[in-house]
Motif scaffolding. Structure first.
Motif, PDB file in Angstrom:
ATOM      1  N   LEU A   1       0.730  -1.172  -0.045  1.00 57.78           N
ATOM      2  CA  LEU A   1       0.057   0.075   0.164  1.00 57.78           C
ATOM      3  C   LEU A   1       0.790   1.296  -0.075  1.00 57.78           C
ATOM      4  O   LEU A   1       0.740   2.144  -0.728  1.00 57.78           O
ATOM      5  CB  LEU A   1      -1.191  -0.106   1.273  1.00 57.78           C
ATOM      6  CG  LEU A   1      -1.784   1.272   1.225  1.00 57.78           C
ATOM      7  CD1 LEU A   1      -2.601   1.428   0.460  1.00 57.78           C
ATOM      8  CD2 LEU A   1      -2.273   1.236   2.933  1.00 57.78           C
TER       9      LEU A   1
ATOM     10  N   GLU B   1      -7.374   0.483   5.631  1.00 59.12           N
ATOM     11  CA  GLU B   1      -7.394  -0.785   6.102  1.00 59.12           C
ATOM     12  C   GLU B   1      -7.211  -1.964   4.776  1.00 59.12           C
ATOM     13  O   GLU B   1      -6.585  -3.174   5.584  1.00 59.12           O
ATOM     14  CB  GLU B   1      -8.849  -1.107   6.721  1.00 59.12           C
ATOM     15  CG  GLU B   1      -9.977  -1.302   5.575  1.00 59.12           C
ATOM     16  CD  GLU B   1     -10.652   0.062   5.260  1.00 59.12           C
ATOM     17  OE1 GLU B   1     -11.645   0.030   4.718  1.00 59.12           O
ATOM     18  OE2 GLU B   1      -9.872   1.116   5.462  1.00 59.12           O
ATOM     19  N   ARG B   2      -7.067  -1.577   3.869  1.00 56.24           N
ATOM     20  CA  ARG B   2      -6.718  -2.585   2.700  1.00 56.24           C
ATOM     21  C   ARG B   2      -5.266  -2.578   2.518  1.00 56.24           C
ATOM     22  O   ARG B   2      -4.404  -1.426   2.911  1.00 56.24           O
ATOM     23  CB  ARG B   2      -7.404  -2.405   1.392  1.00 56.24           C
ATOM     24  CG  ARG B   2      -8.739  -2.787   1.676  1.00 56.24           C
ATOM     25  CD  ARG B   2      -9.432  -2.309   0.118  1.00 56.24           C
ATOM     26  NE  ARG B   2      -9.503  -0.876  -0.165  1.00 56.24           N
ATOM     27  CZ  ARG B   2      -9.108  -0.290  -1.133  1.00 56.24           C
ATOM     28  NH1 ARG B   2      -8.361  -1.062  -2.002  1.00 56.24           N
ATOM     29  NH2 ARG B   2      -9.073   0.820  -1.314  1.00 56.24           N
ATOM     30  N   SER B   3      -4.482  -3.631   2.087  1.00 59.86           N
ATOM     31  CA  SER B   3      -3.111  -3.691   1.868  1.00 59.86           C
ATOM     32  C   SER B   3      -2.742  -4.197   0.392  1.00 59.86           C
ATOM     33  O   SER B   3      -3.561  -4.629  -0.427  1.00 59.86           O
ATOM     34  CB  SER B   3      -2.711  -4.560   2.786  1.00 59.86           C
ATOM     35  OG  SER B   3      -3.033  -5.982   2.840  1.00 59.86           O
TER      36      SER B   3
ATOM     37  N   ALA C   1      -4.086  -1.966  -3.702  1.00 69.43           N
ATOM     38  CA  ALA C   1      -4.905  -0.953  -2.899  1.00 69.43           C
ATOM     39  C   ALA C   1      -4.113   0.348  -2.851  1.00 69.43           C
ATOM     40  O   ALA C   1      -4.517   1.421  -2.317  1.00 69.43           O
ATOM     41  CB  ALA C   1      -4.885  -1.416  -1.230  1.00 69.43           C
TER      42      ALA C   1
ATOM     43  N   SER D   1      -8.888  -4.773   9.881  1.00 67.36           N
ATOM     44  CA  SER D   1      -8.578  -5.386   8.812  1.00 67.36           C
ATOM     45  C   SER D   1      -7.463  -4.903   8.030  1.00 67.36           C
ATOM     46  O   SER D   1      -7.077  -5.327   6.791  1.00 67.36           O
ATOM     47  CB  SER D   1      -9.810  -4.880   7.432  1.00 67.36           C
ATOM     48  OG  SER D   1     -11.046  -5.340   7.879  1.00 67.36           O
ATOM     49  N   SER D   2      -6.457  -4.231   8.788  1.00 71.18           N
ATOM     50  CA  SER D   2      -5.224  -4.007   8.341  1.00 71.18           C
ATOM     51  C   SER D   2      -4.124  -4.920   8.334  1.00 71.18           C
ATOM     52  O   SER D   2      -4.622  -6.181   8.889  1.00 71.18           O
ATOM     53  CB  SER D   2      -4.690  -2.803   9.352  1.00 71.18           C
ATOM     54  OG  SER D   2      -5.374  -1.635   9.083  1.00 71.18           O
ATOM     55  N   ASN D   3      -2.974  -4.960   7.587  1.00 68.12           N
ATOM     56  CA  ASN D   3      -2.193  -5.929   7.426  1.00 68.12           C
ATOM     57  C   ASN D   3      -1.460  -6.482   8.815  1.00 68.12           C
ATOM     58  O   ASN D   3      -0.986  -5.763   9.670  1.00 68.12           O
ATOM     59  CB  ASN D   3      -0.978  -5.494   6.647  1.00 68.12           C
ATOM     60  CG  ASN D   3       0.259  -6.557   6.216  1.00 68.12           C
ATOM     61  OD1 ASN D   3       0.882  -6.866   7.063  1.00 68.12           O
ATOM     62  ND2 ASN D   3       0.015  -6.946   5.043  1.00 68.12           N
TER      63      ASN D   3
END
Length: 293
Positions: A13, A128-130, A134, A227-229
């Protein structure tokens, strides 16, 4: 120093977004090489235009770079620097985006050979996405990017990195090392731990999980960052352990106060708990908004 070549190690990200932002601003004037261990990520980074060239070879990735951005989870950074240092050219600048600075400064400052510089940095941004898909060229726009001069090897290198980062639209500021790690613990690290705890709490009630579709905005908003890595956040907790554990103990004290108030049906204490939080947050938001240009 005219910057012609940049290397980005770690095309997730942050690394991917950095590449997209720099390419948008600089076009062909600056050539960007991406380095990653995942073949699909390397392919997608080129396809998305985040880098001009991608490789999993350390030497090919960094040997001509004026600046090298280290965009991996924190615990991977030291081993990577050990691998790439033999190939970094004299005058090259290494800078990281790690969320914890004390741990890295202690290790990296003593590793830099004469003529190679290090700048300690931390972008206060993320979602929150990786992963490379993203990545967003606007991720840094109008977000604070913190540089730590005392954890860097030279003021000149800090100034160069500061100038480069303005190309991403970031707002540059500086902090002292200890202040940064304590501040990051409270405003970034603890919220992630608490969000994860709330989701894990839901896991203790399997029948409620079946009703997740009924969950309102409050739970979704509060737990979004859960929901993060996981790799990144495990590294952060291990490398900023003292400020995080200290802050978690203080959170526990506050929760204990609330537990006692609820058990005693002490409405004034419960009301005060929520009221003081509302007042403090409203003031903080108002002060923050008033400083936005």
């Amino acid at each position: 120093m005219k910057i012609k070549r940049i290397a980005i190690i770690g095309l997730g990200l942050i690394g991917g977004s950095l590449g997209l932002a720099l390419k948008k601003q600089c076009g062909e004037e600056v050539r960007i090489t991406g380095v990653d261990h995942d073949p699909k990520t390397l392919e997608l980074a080129v396809q998305r235009g985040a880098v001009d060239y991608s490789t999993n070879d350390w030497k090919k990735g960094v040997e001509h770079a004026d600046i090298i951005f280290l965009c991996t989870p924190v615990l991977q950074i030291i081993p990577i620097v050990e691998q790439i240092l033999p190939y970094v050219k004299v005058g090259g600048i290494l800078t990281d985006v790690g969320s914890t600075k004390g741990f890295l400064a202690e290790k990296l400052l003593g590793m830099m050979p004469t003529g190679i510089h290090y700048v300690s940095g931390h972008p206060m941004t993320g979602i929150e996405r990786s992963g490379i898909m993203a990545a967003d060229q606007g991720l840094f726009n109008d977000k604070w990017y913190i540089l730590i001069p005392e954890a860097s090897t030279s003021p000149e290198a800090v100034a160069i990195i500061s100038q480069i980062l303005t190309w991403t639209g970031a707002r540059i500021t500086t902090m002292e090392l200890a202040d940064h790690d304590q501040c990051a613990a409270i405003i970034s690290h603890i919220p992630h731990v608490v969000a994860a705890a709330l989701v894990n709490l839901l896991g203790k009630y399997p029948t409620l999980e079946e009703s997740f579709k009924l969950v309102g905005g409050g739970f979704r908003d509060t737990t979004r960052i859960a929901s993060s890595n996981a790799d990144m956040w495990a590294d952060i907790c291990l490398t900023n352990s003292q400020p995080i554990t200290q802050s978690l103990l203080q959170v526990k004290e506050l929760l204990d106060e609330m537990i006692q108030a609820v058990e005693k049906a002490d409405r004034p204490a419960i009301h005060h708990f929520f009221k003081r939080a509302k007042v403090r947050r409203d003031i903080l938001i108002e002060e923050t908004d008033s400083h936005v240009v």
